[in-house]
Design a protein around this motif. Structure first.
Motif, mmCIF file in Angstrom:
data_model
loop_
_atom_site.group_PDB
_atom_site.id
_atom_site.type_symbol
_atom_site.label_atom_id
_atom_site.label_comp_id
_atom_site.label_asym_id
_atom_site.label_seq_id
_atom_site.Cartn_x
_atom_site.Cartn_y
_atom_site.Cartn_z
ATOM 1 N N LEU A 209 0.833 -1.203 0.000
ATOM 2 C CA LEU A 209 0.000 0.000 0.000
ATOM 3 C C LEU A 209 0.868 1.254 0.000
ATOM 4 C CD1 LEU A 209 -2.745 -0.987 2.631
ATOM 5 C CD2 LEU A 209 -2.867 -1.135 0.133
ATOM 6 N N THR A 210 0.382 2.270 -0.702
ATOM 7 C CA THR A 210 1.089 3.555 -0.757
ATOM 8 C C THR A 210 0.252 4.695 -0.203
ATOM 9 O OG1 THR A 210 0.320 3.888 -3.041
ATOM 10 C CG2 THR A 210 2.493 2.856 -2.736
ATOM 11 N N HIS A 211 -1.046 4.468 0.025
ATOM 12 C CA HIS A 211 -1.950 5.498 0.517
ATOM 13 C C HIS A 211 -2.568 5.043 1.842
ATOM 14 C CE1 HIS A 211 -1.565 6.598 -3.707
ATOM 15 N NE2 HIS A 211 -2.079 7.774 -3.427
ATOM 16 N N PHE A 212 -2.558 5.943 2.819
ATOM 17 C CA PHE A 212 -3.099 5.632 4.137
ATOM 18 C C PHE A 212 -3.879 6.828 4.684
ATOM 19 C CE2 PHE A 212 0.620 2.977 3.626
ATOM 20 C CZ PHE A 212 0.224 1.743 4.115
ATOM 21 N N VAL A 213 -4.908 6.503 5.480
ATOM 22 C CA VAL A 213 -5.617 7.506 6.276
ATOM 23 C C VAL A 213 -5.341 7.148 7.730
ATOM 24 C CG1 VAL A 213 -7.850 8.481 6.907
ATOM 25 C CG2 VAL A 213 -7.384 7.881 4.529
ATOM 26 N N VAL A 214 -4.828 8.106 8.500
ATOM 27 C CA VAL A 214 -4.321 7.812 9.841
ATOM 28 C C VAL A 214 -4.778 8.890 10.818
ATOM 29 C CG1 VAL A 214 -2.301 6.723 8.797
ATOM 30 C CG2 VAL A 214 -2.155 9.103 9.541
ATOM 31 N N GLU A 215 -4.715 8.578 12.108
ATOM 32 C CA GLU A 215 -5.046 9.573 13.127
ATOM 33 C C GLU A 215 -3.914 10.572 13.317
ATOM 34 O OE1 GLU A 215 -7.463 9.093 16.777
ATOM 35 O OE2 GLU A 215 -7.223 6.940 16.365
ATOM 36 N N GLN A 216 -2.687 10.067 13.419
ATOM 37 C CA GLN A 216 -1.514 10.922 13.561
ATOM 38 C C GLN A 216 -0.412 10.392 12.654
ATOM 39 O OE1 GLN A 216 -0.186 12.124 17.482
ATOM 40 N NE2 GLN A 216 -2.113 11.434 18.390
ATOM 41 N N ALA A 217 0.102 11.268 11.797
ATOM 42 C CA ALA A 217 1.097 10.832 10.825
ATOM 43 C C ALA A 217 2.361 10.302 11.499
ATOM 44 C CB ALA A 217 1.442 11.984 9.886
ATOM 45 N N LYS A 218 2.800 10.934 12.575
ATOM 46 C CA LYS A 218 4.057 10.548 13.214
ATOM 47 C C LYS A 218 3.998 9.114 13.737
ATOM 48 C CE LYS A 218 7.309 11.878 16.865
ATOM 49 N NZ LYS A 218 7.609 12.861 17.945
ATOM 50 N N GLN B 30 1.790 8.207 0.988
ATOM 51 C CA GLN B 30 0.809 9.291 1.057
ATOM 52 C C GLN B 30 -0.047 9.080 2.304
ATOM 53 O OE1 GLN B 30 0.863 11.806 -1.383
ATOM 54 N NE2 GLN B 30 2.740 10.676 -1.915
ATOM 55 N N LEU B 31 0.152 9.927 3.314
ATOM 56 C CA LEU B 31 -0.590 9.820 4.573
ATOM 57 C C LEU B 31 -1.485 11.034 4.750
ATOM 58 C CD1 LEU B 31 1.610 7.648 5.065
ATOM 59 C CD2 LEU B 31 1.698 8.404 7.434
ATOM 60 N N GLN B 32 -2.771 10.789 4.929
ATOM 61 C CA GLN B 32 -3.721 11.854 5.226
ATOM 62 C C GLN B 32 -4.309 11.604 6.617
ATOM 63 O OE1 GLN B 32 -6.132 13.367 1.673
ATOM 64 N NE2 GLN B 32 -5.916 11.210 1.176
ATOM 65 N N ALA C 135 -14.386 17.306 4.791
ATOM 66 C CA ALA C 135 -13.026 16.896 4.422
ATOM 67 C C ALA C 135 -12.963 15.435 3.993
ATOM 68 C CB ALA C 135 -12.070 17.133 5.586
ATOM 69 N N LEU C 136 -14.032 14.676 4.236
ATOM 70 C CA LEU C 136 -14.013 13.256 3.882
ATOM 71 C C LEU C 136 -13.901 13.038 2.384
ATOM 72 C CD1 LEU C 136 -16.713 11.855 6.341
ATOM 73 C CD2 LEU C 136 -14.221 11.707 6.553
ATOM 74 N N ASP C 137 -14.408 13.980 1.589
ATOM 75 C CA ASP C 137 -14.325 13.831 0.134
ATOM 76 C C ASP C 137 -12.871 13.720 -0.317
ATOM 77 O OD1 ASP C 137 -16.937 13.642 -0.699
ATOM 78 O OD2 ASP C 137 -17.222 15.799 -0.838
ATOM 79 N N ALA C 138 -12.000 14.562 0.248
ATOM 80 C CA ALA C 138 -10.591 14.518 -0.129
ATOM 81 C C ALA C 138 -9.952 13.201 0.293
ATOM 82 C CB ALA C 138 -9.844 15.701 0.490
ATOM 83 N N LEU C 139 -10.377 12.666 1.429
ATOM 84 C CA LEU C 139 -9.825 11.402 1.903
ATOM 85 C C LEU C 139 -10.258 10.231 1.016
ATOM 86 C CD1 LEU C 139 -10.324 11.816 5.768
ATOM 87 C CD2 LEU C 139 -8.306 12.344 4.387
ATOM 88 N N LEU C 140 -11.410 10.359 0.393
ATOM 89 C CA LEU C 140 -11.907 9.304 -0.488
ATOM 90 C C LEU C 140 -11.334 9.392 -1.894
ATOM 91 C CD1 LEU C 140 -15.686 9.283 0.524
ATOM 92 C CD2 LEU C 140 -14.074 7.413 0.880
ATOM 93 N N ALA C 141 -10.720 10.522 -2.234
ATOM 94 C CA ALA C 141 -10.254 10.745 -3.601
ATOM 95 C C ALA C 141 -9.312 9.644 -4.101
ATOM 96 C CB ALA C 141 -9.593 12.115 -3.713
ATOM 97 N N GLY D 238 -12.387 6.928 12.352
ATOM 98 C CA GLY D 238 -12.367 6.265 11.059
ATOM 99 C C GLY D 238 -13.723 5.733 10.630
ATOM 100 N N ALA D 239 -14.641 5.568 11.595
ATOM 101 C CA ALA D 239 -15.982 5.078 11.245
ATOM 102 C C ALA D 239 -16.662 5.992 10.237
ATOM 103 C CB ALA D 239 -16.834 4.952 12.505
ATOM 104 N N ASN D 240 -16.384 7.292 10.315
ATOM 105 C CA ASN D 240 -17.005 8.240 9.382
ATOM 106 C C ASN D 240 -16.555 7.977 7.946
ATOM 107 O OD1 ASN D 240 -18.286 9.601 11.527
ATOM 108 N ND2 ASN D 240 -16.470 10.843 11.897
ATOM 109 N N LEU D 241 -15.270 7.656 7.779
ATOM 110 C CA LEU D 241 -14.764 7.364 6.438
ATOM 111 C C LEU D 241 -15.336 6.050 5.919
ATOM 112 C CD1 LEU D 241 -12.772 8.350 4.231
ATOM 113 C CD2 LEU D 241 -11.078 6.812 5.251
ATOM 114 N N VAL D 242 -15.422 5.054 6.783
ATOM 115 C CA VAL D 242 -15.992 3.768 6.370
ATOM 116 C C VAL D 242 -17.451 3.943 5.951
ATOM 117 C CG1 VAL D 242 -16.560 1.425 7.113
ATOM 118 C CG2 VAL D 242 -14.403 2.462 7.828
ATOM 119 N N GLY D 243 -18.185 4.765 6.701
ATOM 120 C CA GLY D 243 -19.580 5.014 6.344
ATOM 121 C C GLY D 243 -19.722 5.627 4.961
ATOM 122 N N ARG D 244 -18.858 6.593 4.654
ATOM 123 C CA ARG D 244 -18.911 7.213 3.336
ATOM 124 C C ARG D 244 -18.498 6.231 2.248
ATOM 125 N NH1 ARG D 244 -18.689 12.800 2.888
ATOM 126 N NH2 ARG D 244 -18.605 12.348 0.643
#
Length: 236
Positions: free
Chosen positions: A33-42, A61-63, A73-79, A102-108
């Motif tokens: 994987l090269t793309h991730f959605v995370v709570e804290q990048a560090k 790519q970490l968002q 902002a979820l639209d950008a995360l789904l892009a 993360g539940a919000n992103l899964v819902g979308r």
């Protein structure tokens, strides 16, 4: 264009090597994987470095998605998913989308018919329930209870009444620095025969899971809960 897959990636419950709590198949899924959605990048980079990735860390790519993320902002995360990239969703610890933004992103993603794949890993809630000896047939997770004393007292009394009525185990959590206050409140506002489980540092070297009645807890020294991840369970 075919959309990508959203992989829900569990994270160890503390500072332990990923290979100790994640199956090899999960680590194999993470690596390309090269793309991730995370709570804290560090902290996500630290986990991904330990887990191993085929792509150099600086090229990933970490968002971020956390409690401050606005719904728009979820639209950008789904892009990336819409563009056909597979994406890994990480929580800070445990399973993403459970007591987690993360539940919000899964819902979308579900709304847009994007494939969602949950991966196997540690869940503090299920581990605590498994080891509690309480009712594992009927249970409910309540998340965080109110922080204000009067509201918390009412919530605890309501949960105990619901547990008694339905014979249902009630699970809840607290910010680690308020664990002792929560423990004291449970003892103060629960009936003597109600059983209370304190599950602390699950999967970590200091792991402890103890179940006693409220009356029994009052007779022993309080557990060391200082800044230690803890799950509380009651059964009236």
């Amino acid at each position: 264009m075919t959309t990508g897959t959203l992989y829900l990636i569990p994270v160890p419950l503390g500072p332990t090597p990923p290979a100790g709590s994640l199956p090899p198949g999960v680590l194999e899924t993470i690596r390309p994987l090269t793309h991730f959605v995370v709570e804290q990048a560090k902290t996500a980079r630290a986990f991904l470095k330990a887990a191993g990735t085929d792509c150099p860390l600086q090229e990933l790519q970490l968002q971020e998605l956390n409690e401050h993320t606005r719904p728009e902002a979820l639209d950008a995360l789904l892009a990336p998913l819409r563009a056909g990239h597979d994406v890994g969703l990480l929580s800070e610890a445990g399973c993403p989308a459970v007591a987690d933004p993360g539940a919000n992103l899964v819902g979308r993603a579900q709304q847009e018919n994007i494939r969602v794949v949950p991966l196997i890993g540690p869940s503090s809630l299920l581990l605590a329930l498994m080891a509690s000896g309480l009712n594992g047939q009927r249970f409910a997770f309540q998340g965080y209870l109110p922080a204000k004393e009067a509201e918390r007292a009412k919530a605890l009394r309501d949960l105990e009444a619901e547990s008694r009525k339905r014979r249902q185990t009630q699970l809840f959590i607290e910010t680690p620095y308020r664990n002792r206050a929560m423990f004291d409140a449970v003892l103060q506002h629960s009936q003597p025969a109600t059983r209370l489980t304190i599950a602390t540092d699950l999967t970590l070297p200091g792991e402890s899971v103890r179940t006693r009645t409220i009356a029994e807890w009052k007779k022993v020294p309080p557990p060391d809960l200082e800044r230690r991840p803890t799950v509380f369970l009651i059964l009236a």
